[in-house]
Every structure is written in structure tokens, then in C-alpha cells.
Design a protein around this motif. Structure first.
Motif, short mmCIF file in Angstrom:
data_model
loop_
_atom_site.label_atom_id
_atom_site.label_comp_id
_atom_site.label_asym_id
_atom_site.label_seq_id
_atom_site.Cartn_x
_atom_site.Cartn_y
_atom_site.Cartn_z
N UNK A 1 5.33 73.51 -18.08
CA UNK A 1 5.04 74.80 -17.48
C UNK A 1 5.61 75.91 -18.36
N UNK A 2 4.99 77.05 -18.25
CA UNK A 2 5.48 78.22 -18.98
C UNK A 2 6.54 78.92 -18.16
N UNK A 3 7.42 79.60 -18.81
CA UNK A 3 8.45 80.36 -18.10
C UNK A 3 7.79 81.37 -17.18
N UNK A 4 8.37 81.52 -16.00
CA UNK A 4 7.85 82.50 -15.04
C UNK A 4 6.82 81.93 -14.08
N UNK A 5 6.42 80.67 -14.28
CA UNK A 5 5.42 80.06 -13.40
C UNK A 5 6.11 79.17 -12.37
N UNK A 6 5.56 79.18 -11.17
CA UNK A 6 5.98 78.20 -10.16
C UNK A 6 5.22 76.90 -10.41
N UNK A 7 5.82 75.77 -10.06
CA UNK A 7 5.14 74.49 -10.18
C UNK A 7 5.56 73.59 -9.03
N UNK A 8 4.61 72.81 -8.53
CA UNK A 8 4.89 71.93 -7.39
C UNK A 8 4.80 70.47 -7.81
N UNK A 9 5.85 69.72 -7.47
CA UNK A 9 5.91 68.29 -7.74
C UNK A 9 5.59 67.54 -6.46
N UNK A 10 4.76 66.52 -6.60
CA UNK A 10 4.31 65.77 -5.44
C UNK A 10 5.18 64.53 -5.20
N UNK A 11 5.41 64.20 -3.93
CA UNK A 11 6.09 62.97 -3.56
C UNK A 11 5.47 62.45 -2.27
N UNK A 12 4.99 61.20 -2.32
CA UNK A 12 4.36 60.57 -1.17
C UNK A 12 4.97 59.19 -0.97
N UNK A 13 5.20 58.82 0.31
CA UNK A 13 5.70 57.48 0.60
C UNK A 13 4.91 56.85 1.74
N UNK A 14 4.71 55.55 1.63
CA UNK A 14 3.98 54.80 2.67
C UNK A 14 4.88 53.77 3.32
N UNK A 15 6.18 54.06 3.34
CA UNK A 15 7.17 53.15 3.90
C UNK A 15 7.52 53.48 5.35
N UNK A 16 6.89 54.50 5.89
CA UNK A 16 7.17 54.95 7.26
C UNK A 16 8.64 55.39 7.41
#
Lengths: 112, 113
Positions: free
Chosen positions: B13-28
Motif C-alpha cells: 500500500x502507498x502511504x496515506x491509504x487505508x487497507x483492510x485485511x481479511x480474516x475468516x474462520x469456520x471453526x465456530x
């Protein structure tokens, strides 16, 4: 504040030797302790855990010892293999029991 | 990686940008966590969530935000307010909060250009 630390940042052993990795913790109220193994660029993998009502717990080739008197935790690996080379982290439950606090890690290098 | 997925594996990412990291779990699992790891260092807790629609700040929450709209998902946004965002980000989940094994995802390596 709360902290978990390890005595040595690196440990080098020969294949077939037994390895002992140490960890000191600060929160005497912690009721849960756990060891993780992390290989380069990967997420940590569970090795073994122990609750505060126990002093020792054994798994396959691994043993965790808990000394609550001196707030010390150790991980023993029997017959260390090259595949055991990794960074090992200890962790303890925080005071509120809502999260884990991790130490900085010990890098284990196994030479054949 | 124990039923937890993180994407992407590498992110620039470039400086000044927001970025979203994904996390998913199927372990209940009820509890989910985000950690930051810098080279040669241990894991530092950013945010954690014990239940849907609820989350708490960890030790280094400044410059980060999270949401927990679904049990399976716990995305982390690295905002432009985070002064030094380049790091390895790890997501984890556990069946119970705190005093239980946490299962980790494979991690996302974020580099700010």
C-alpha cells in the motif's frame, strides 16, 4: 505491567539432543500457559499447553514444566530433529483472562 | 492452518491509504484476535473480539480499526493514522477467550511503499 519473556533468544543443538527452552512470566494469577512453534513466514502452530493446576504435561516428544513458585515455564523437546528448527513462543493468559500475552521467542537451530 | 484463512498473503500500500485485511474462520469460535509481528519480535495484540458486535482494544490499537458483524469474520483496517504499518499481521480464533488454545491463520505481510 504484564510481560512474558524468554531467557535466551537463540538455542543451537545437534540432531538427537534434547532441547530445553525456558520462559519466565510475571503474572502470578495466570491460569493458562501455552507453547507455539512458528516457522518462517507462517502462522504459529500449537505445541502443548498447561493449566496452573498442573506442574507437568507431556505430549509426543515434548514436555512442558510449570514452576509457579518462581514463575517459570519450560519446553523440553526430546531427540530434536532438523524439522524442529523454528521460533518457539510461550504465552500466558492475561489478568482478565480475555487474551494471551506472548513472549519474544527463542530461535531453535538444529544441525545434523 | 486450522480452518482460519487470511487474505491476501502479501499486500502493498502507498502511504496515506487505508487497507483492510481479511480474516475468516469456520471453526465456530466465539473469540477472534488480531496480532502484529515485527521482525525478530513476539506477537503484540491489536484488537480482540469475544462475541459478535463487540470488540476490545489490545496493547497497540492506535491506527487500527475492526468490525465483528459475523461470527466467522473479523476484518482489520490499517488506517493512515498508523505511523509504521509495515509488519506481519496474524489473525487467530479460540473457542473460549483468553484461557484456551488460539488457532492462527497463515498471516498477511503488509508493506507500505
Amino acid at each position: 505491567g504484564e510481560s512474558v519473556g524468554l531467557h535466551l533468544p537463540t538455542l543451537s543443538v545437534q540432531e538427537g539432543d534434547n532441547s530445553i527452552i525456558n520462559c519466565a512470566y510475571s503474572n502470578s494469577a495466570s491460569d493458562y500457559f501455552i507453547w507455539y512453534k512458528q516457522e518462517s513466514g507462517k502462522g504459529p502452530q500449537f505445541i502443548i499447553d498447561i493449566r496452573s493446576n498442573m506442574d507437568k504435561r507431556q505430549g509426543q516428544r515434548v514436555t512442558v514444566l510449570l514452576n509457579k513458585t518462581v514463575k517459570h515455564l519450560s519446553l523440553q523437546i526430546a531427540a530434536t530433529q532438523p524439522g524442529d528448527s523454528a521460533v518457539y513462543f510461550c504465552a500466558e493468559s492475561n489478568q482478565a483472562g480475555t487474551a494471551l500475552i506472548f513472549g519474544k521467542g527463542t530461535t531453535l537451530s538444529v544441525s545434523s | 492452518d486450522g480452518g482460519i484463512t487470511q487474505s491476501p498473503k502479501y499486500l502493498f500500500r502507498k502511504e496515506g491509504q487505508n487497507v483492510t485485511l481479511s480474516c475468516e474462520q469456520n471453526l465456530n469460535h466465539d473469540a477472534m484476535y488480531w496480532y502484529r509481528q515485527d521482525p525478530g519480535q513476539g506477537l503484540r495484540l491489536i484488537y480482540y473480539s469475544q462475541i459478535v458486535n463487540d470488540f476490545q482494544k489490545g496493547d497497540i490499537a492506535e491506527g487500527y480499526s475492526v468490525s465483528r458483524e459475523k461470527k466467522e469474520s473479523f476484518p482489520l483496517t490499517v488506517t493512515s493514522a498508523q505511523k509504521n504499518p509495515t509488519a506481519f499481521y496474524l489473525c487467530a480464533s479460540s473457542g473460549r477467550q483468553g484461557s484456551d488454545e488460539q488457532f492462527f491463520g497463515p498471516g498477511t505481510r503488509l508493506t507500505v511503499l
